[in-house]
Each structure stands twice: as structure tokens, then as C-alpha cells.
Design a protein around this motif. Structure first.
Motif, short mmCIF file in Angstrom:
data_model
loop_
_atom_site.label_atom_id
_atom_site.label_comp_id
_atom_site.label_asym_id
_atom_site.label_seq_id
_atom_site.Cartn_x
_atom_site.Cartn_y
_atom_site.Cartn_z
N ASP A 8 2.08 5.52 10.12
CA ASP A 8 2.62 4.16 10.16
C ASP A 8 1.65 3.12 9.63
N ARG A 10 -0.89 1.47 6.65
CA ARG A 10 -0.72 1.30 5.20
C ARG A 10 -1.67 2.21 4.43
N ALA A 33 5.44 12.22 5.14
CA ALA A 33 5.75 10.80 4.99
C ALA A 33 6.96 10.63 4.06
N LYS A 38 9.37 7.50 3.30
CA LYS A 38 8.34 6.58 2.82
C LYS A 38 8.03 6.84 1.35
N ARG A 39 7.57 5.77 0.70
CA ARG A 39 7.08 5.88 -0.66
C ARG A 39 5.56 5.99 -0.56
N VAL A 40 5.02 7.11 -1.04
CA VAL A 40 3.62 7.46 -0.77
C VAL A 40 2.81 7.58 -2.05
N TRP A 139 3.75 0.43 -1.88
CA TRP A 139 3.69 1.72 -1.17
C TRP A 139 3.87 1.50 0.33
N ASP A 140 4.61 2.40 0.96
CA ASP A 140 4.66 2.37 2.42
C ASP A 140 3.36 2.94 2.98
N LEU A 141 2.82 3.92 2.26
CA LEU A 141 1.59 4.56 2.74
C LEU A 141 0.74 4.98 1.54
#
Lengths: 315, 375
Positions: A8, A10, A33, A38-40, A139-141
Motif C-alpha cells: 500500500d 508508494r 500488486a 495496481k500499476r507497478v 504508478w500505484d507502487l
């Protein structure tokens, strides 16, 4: 502290001793992810041979961000390309960049200012963490497959070292926002990876101290990789030692069992040591009898991570 | 076939190289111990040993100087060496400071460098600094002392070849005449930018300063200025170090494990050493899974193990099945490791030592002696 899922944040920095499986864990975390929608982005730092994309079954991405699997992007951040991008950002115009940076002497200076190569590489990664497209984060992560212990600390220390030693100026300004991002526990976490063996456990305990103390960063989780299964109990293990001298087929089978039991027992002890020394959410990943590391093995590691997400050591 | 120990027999310097986590430090210490046991004054110079190994060698209290591993420690481990075992732990910062002190023409110059902010960062943190200083220390020890053999454990490099490239890279930095001239603070004015501007690079100087800040460049100029006059000494020394590494009395020992990354590093190193005509004395592969079953014979199933288990009065539930599975897994791993190693073994012509994954960690002298037997 409110519990924050491992993915969760960044930015998640993955590090540990050489050879403990950092890259595999990184690739598995990226899979998880992406499955969660999520966009990683996974960043390797100046890798001689890129490994994340190939582990996911995709071609190496090189120094430019490239989609390896749906939702998973990879990049191998190199000093040269990071410097170019950074230079372009600072100087705005390509022609000026080329006039300045293609100058041999200038490149020499930039290479030799201590920490500058690390700064621009880390800067590239952290820039991606902050980047927005159309008002939402790009990016989410971002996962940083950091170098091994000593080199990782050296890399992550650069912003604070520059804040301490460099007088006000553009370099200092960049070092400051980078440092602020690194030490913000809401945005950035460090995942420590180790094997249940003596040296890696010693090193990870030391590393934990350095990350919290010297770097002031939050350690989000401990991942103990390649834990052998407890297949034989203590009484059986003792018996196997006796049976190992028997003629084949029993002797060799008992010897294999004896070695397995010894490893599992030692691994259990080192796991206890790591847990006792590090009060961290911990995930223990099984030792996979894997010969070729590739997408299938990464999938198995991801499944194991999903089945046992980092749990508090002392609830 | 000769062993790695025999291959080092006539040499005075052994350099252990390889990826991180493959047991370089242990291999270096074991090689040193084995020569000391045979007779001879041996030094192992290590970078970052495991604490218990450091304790076993008496390294815990050491700085940048050699100390002898006490006889009673060796005796406690049942070892009666005919020679002497010495050990030391490299202190990078101290080695830099010593080097500066040795080459500085006067105390004022020495202080100027030691106090320079960039020097302080560089000596601790510049990439390659550790590697350079390991080489430097090795040369000092090999020329100034009377060891029969010095075994150097090399730092864990991000890239194995950094070890060979670092000295040149840093010397290139210290000795760049153009850079020094440009950065030399103009007499009186002390503003490097003026000089750079005078040389016709006005906008280059301005943009560069925008990038790093003026002060950083001034510090760099001051630093390079401080090194003026010392550079020749450094350069000459680096040349001698390189020459020493290429002499037949030196031997590189490649250390690897069956992990793919470790094998790749060892291969890359071997190619490089070969290209530079540097002598490879041997290859040590650690942590090998021992081969327990002939490849041509089918592995036993639970059924075949049942009778002998019963005969041995070992009848835990499904023990046979668990053993059969364990042996199969074990052999699959052993076979895979040997496949991945085949290329490396074929490429490296020097002595090989294949060391099985030792039971328990090597962290004392007795463990080192057991490992030495395998080399």
C-alpha cells in the motif's frame, strides 16, 4: 502504527545480503500488486544483467521503462541514462543539455563528484514515485530492487549525505525532497530479505539497524526466503544419522534425509534468531526445489506470499 | 589433478574473487590456514568477516594492522601449525589516510587534503574506493613485510570487475590535469568559474554550476589542487600493483557457488583475468549439494525402502515415502547444480575444488581446517 499493507505504500525498497533472492521476491511482489489491480514499476539499479523482466518471462527492458506483463513495468536504471534525463529536466532544453553534457570534461566532473551517479539513479526512481499523469500518480507502487546491503545503504544514504555537506543550490534542493520522500513512512517502506542462515541473518539484523538508525527509513517487513520444510522430527533425525551408514538404497536416502533435517533444524534456529532480534511483520517463504528460476517459480513465490502475508512477529 | 592448495604452493599472493555470499572470506581464511599448517608465515587480509569467524581469528579487536592468530586458539581447535597465521581487517578510510600521509610533501598539504569535504566523502563512499584500497594495502604488505603468502579477500563489489577497474578510474580522477587546471581557484579571486569562463566555456560553466552548485566545484578544485604533486607517486604505485598482480607468484582464486549469478560472475572474472594475462590459480565452488546416488540407477521408491527400514527397526509412519521424496529432491538439485557448473569447470583450466555445503556454518578454526582439507 496503523497497519499498512506491504503493497500500500508508494515505494517499497527491497534489499538484503547478496544471493538471498531479493530479485525473485521483488518480481513476486510485483505480480501480487498487479493482481490487486495496481500499476507497478520495478526498478533495478545499474544491473550488469537485468533479471526482473526475464524472471517474469519478458525481454529485458534496458534503461527505458517497458511493460513486462499487463500492469507491470520494468526498468534498469543506469547512471548514463539517469544523468541524461536529470540533465534534461534541470536544463529544460535538449540543445543545451547536449552542449553541456556531451562535453567530455563536464561528464568527467559529473562522474567524479562523489555520490552524483547514485543521486541521479535514485533520483530517477524517486521521480517516478512522484510522477503524475493527468492529475493522478503514474504508478500505484514503485518497487526498488536495491543492491545488496552495503551498496544499498550507500545508495540510500546519498541524499542525506548531500543535505549535510552540500551548500544550498540545485543539488541540495533535489537531495532534500528525495530525503523527505525516503523517510516518510506513509509513502516509503523497506522490505528486508534474508535466508534462514547465519551470515544472511547477521547481516539483516545489522541492516535493520542501519535502515532505521542511519537512514531513518521505516522497515515494513522481513521476508525469510527459502525455508526448508520440517520433514523429520528430532527423534527421526537422530535415527537417520544412524541409518546413513546402511548400504543402498537405504543409506543414501537416509543421508539425504539427515542433511535435510540438519538444514531444517539450523534454519529453524536462525529464523528464531531473526524474529527475536527484529520485531517486524514477517513472511516465511518455503524453499522451492526449483532448478530453473522463471515465471513458474516466481508464481509459486507470489502464491506463498499471498498465502502468508507479513504477519506481526509479536501481535 | 592438482588441488587449489598445491596450485598456490609456490605463490606469494593469492587474491580471492567472486560474487557476494559465495564464501569468499571463508575460502580465503581456509587457504591461509592450510599454508600456515604446512609451515610458512601467512597473512589473511579480509574485508568484512562474519563476527564469529573474526572472533576465531582474533580479529575482533583489530584495526588496520596485522595480528597473529594466537597459538592457543589454534591448539584449542586441535591445530598444530608449523608456520604462523596472521590476520587483519582492512580499514578503507585509514588506508586512504595513510596513503595521503605517505605521499604528502608536507604536513600542511596533508591536513588540507584530510580536511577537504570531498576527500572525506570520497575516502569512505566513492564507488571503487574500497577496491582500490584493498589493492593498495595488498601491495604494501607484499613489499614491506616478510610473509610467505598473503591471501586477500576482496570486497563484495556490485560488479565483480570493478575490482580491477577501480584503481584506474580513481587515478584518472586524481590525475586529470585539465580538470585540475580548470578547477584551480584563480589566485586571489578563488572563483573557479572565472577560469572556466576565460577558457571559453562560459555557458558551460554557468550551467554546470546550476547543476551542482558553485561550492561543490570549488571543493573539487581545492581537492584536486591538494593532490597536485602527489599524483605521480600514486600513479607509479598503481602501476606497480598491476605488475604485481600479473606476476606468476600471484594467483587469483575464483570463488563461486552453484547459483547462476555466482557462476556468471566467476566466468566474467575468468575472461577478464585471461584477457589481462593475470594468473588464475584455482576455482573453488562452495555449497555444492553432494551427489548421493548414481545417475544411471533409478531412484528408490518408498516400497524399496520399506524392507530395509523395517529391518533397521525404524518404522515411523510414511518414513519411507518421506525419505524417497527427499532423496529425489536432493538428487535433482545435485544434478542441476552440476549442469550449471559444467561450463565454468570446462572453461577454468586451473585447479578445481568442489566443496559440499558444509554441515553447519564455518565460524571457527576447526571448521576452517575441515574446509581447508577440501581445497
Amino acid at each position: 502504527m496503523a497497519s499498512l499493507g506491504l503493497l500500500d505504500r508508494r515505494l517499497l525498497v527491497v534489499t538484503g545480503k547478496g544471493g538471498v533472492g531479493k530479485t525473485t521476491v521483488c518480481a513476486a511482489l510485483a505480480l501480487l500488486a498487479a493482481r490487486a489491480g495496481k500499476r507497478v514499476l520495478v526498478c533495478e539499479v545499474n544491473a550488469t544483467r537485468e533479471r526482473v523482466a526475464p524472471l517474469l518471462g519478458a525481454p529485458a527492458s534496458g534503461p527505458f521503462v517497458r511493460e513486462a506483463l499487463p500492469g507491470i513495468f520494468t526498468v534498469n536504471v543506469t547512471p548514463h541514462e539517469a544523468m541524461r534525463e536529470y540533465g534534461l529536466m534541470v536544463l529544460k532544453f535538449r540543445t543545451i543539455y547536449e552542449a553541456v553534457f556531451e562535453n567530455r570534461l563536464v561528464r568527467y566532473f559529473l562522474r567524479m563528484v562523489p555520490g552524483l551517479a547514485e543521486l541521479v539513479m535514485l533520483g530517477k526512481v524517486l521521480h517516478e514515485v512522484r510522477a503524475e499523469d493527468g492529475g493522478r500518480p503514474r504508478w500505484d507502487l514503485v518497487l526498488l530492487d536495491a543492491p545488496a546491503t552495503g551498496h544499498a545503504v550507500q545508495l540510500l544514504r546519498v541524499p542525506s549525505a548531500l543535505v549535510d555537506t552540500v551548500p544550498a543550490g540545485p543539488l541540495r534542493h533535489d537531495a532534500e525532497w528525495m530525503q523527505a520522500l525516503l523517510v516518510d513512512p506513509a509513502r516509503t517502506g523497506v522490505a528486508l530479505v534474508t535466508l534462514p542462515e547465519e551470515m544472511p541473518v547477521n547481516e539483516v539484523i545489522e541492516l535493520d539497524g542501519l535502515v532505521r538508525g542511519e537512514l531513518g527509513m521505516a522497515v515494513a517487513a522481513l521476508v525469510v526466503n527459502a525455508m526448508p520444510p520440517a520433514r523429520f522430527d528430532a527423534r527421526e533425525a537422530a535415527e537417520l544419522a544412524r541409518l546413513a551408514a546402511a548400504p543402498p538404497p537405504l543409506g543414501p536416502a537416509a543421508e539425504a534425509g539427515r542433511i535435510q533435517a540438519l538444514r531444517a533444524e539450523a534454519a529453524g534456529r536462525y529464523l528464531v534468531r531473526a524474529r527475536a532480534a527484529l520485531d517486524l511483520p514477517t513472511t516465511v517463504l518455503p524453499l522451492l526445489p526449483v532448478v530453473e528460476w522463471g515465471p513458474a517459480a516466481v508464481g509459486e513465490i507470489a502464491a506463498a506470499l499471498a498465502a502468508a502475508p507479513p504477519a506481526e512477529a509479536r501481535p | 589433478m592438482t588441488t587449489v592448495r598445491e596450485s598456490l604452493g609456490g605463490r606469494r599472493v593469492a587474491v580471492c574473487v567472486g560474487a557476494g555470499g559465495v564464501g569468499k572470506t571463508t575460502a580465503a581464511a581456509a587457504l591461509a590456514l592450510s599454508r600456515a599448517l604446512e609451515g610458512g608465515k601467512v597473512l589473511v587480509c579480509t574485508i568484512d568477516p562474519a563476527r564469529r569467524l573474526a572472533n576465531a581469528l582474533g580479529l575482533a579487536t583489530l584495526g588496520n594492522v596485522e595480528s597473529r592468530v594466537p597459538e592457543h586458539k589454534l591448539a584449542e581447535a586441535g591445530l598444530r601449525p608449523r608456520g604462523e597465521l596472521w590476520a587483519m581487517m582492512l580499514d578503507v578510510k585509514r588506508t586512504w589516510d595513510d596513503l595521503v600521509a605517505r605521499h604528502a610533501p608536507d604536513p600542511a598539504r596533508r591536513e588540507r587534503i584530510l580536511r577537504n569535504r570531498l576527500y572525506q566523502q570520497m575516502s569512505a563512499a566513492l564507488a571503487g574506493s574500497q577496491e582500490y584500497m584493498a589493492m593498495e594495502k595488498l601491495y604494501e604488505l607484499a613489499t614491506d613485510r616478510d610473509y610467505d603468502l598473503i591471501v586477500l579477500d576482496t570486497p563484495p563489489t556490485a560488479h565483480a570487475l570493478d575490482f580491477l577497474d577501480a584503481p584506474d578510474r580513481i587515478l584518472d580522477f586524481l590525475g586529470n590535469e585539465t580538470a585540475r587546471a580548470l578547477l584551480a581557484p584563480a589566485l586571489g579571486a578563488g572563483r573557479f568559474g572565472l577560469r572556466l569562463a576565460q577558457l571559453g566555456g562560459g555557458y558551460v560553466a554557468k550551467t554546470l554550476a546550476r547543476f551542482t552548485g558553485q561550492q561543490v566545484l570549488s571543493d573539487l578544485g581545492d581537492f584536486l589542487q591538494g593532490f597536485q604533486g602527489m599524483y605521480d607517486g600514486f600513479k607509479e604505485r598503481a602501476g606497480e600493483v598491476r605488475a604485481m598482480l600479473a606476476r606468476p607468484e600471484t594467483g587469483f582464486v575464483l570463488v563461486a557457488s552453484p547459483a547462476a549469478a555466482a557462476i556468471e560472475e566467476a566466468l566474467a572474472f575468468h575472461e577478464r583475468l585471461h584477457a589481462e594475462s593475470m594468473p588464475v590459480a584455482g576455482l573453488v565452488v562452495n555449497r555444492l549439494t553432494p551427489d548421493l546416488w548414481p545417475a544411471a540407477t533409478p531412484l528408490p521408491g518408498a516400497a524399496e525402502l520399506a524392507a530395509p527400514l523395517a529391518a533397521a527397526a525404524a518404522s515411523a509412519p510414511d518414513l519411507g515415502a518421506r525419505l524417497a521424496a527427499t532423496l529425489a529432491e536432493h538428487q535433482a538439485m545435485a544434478a542441476a547444480e552440476r549442469r550449471s557448473l559444467a561450463g565454468l569447470l570446462a572453461r577454468v583450466g586451473a585447479a578445481h575444488a568442489l566443496v559440499p555445503r558444509l554441515e553447519g556454518d564455518v565460524h571457527d578454526l576447526a571448521g576452517l581446517a575441515r574446509m581447508a582439507d577440501r581445497l
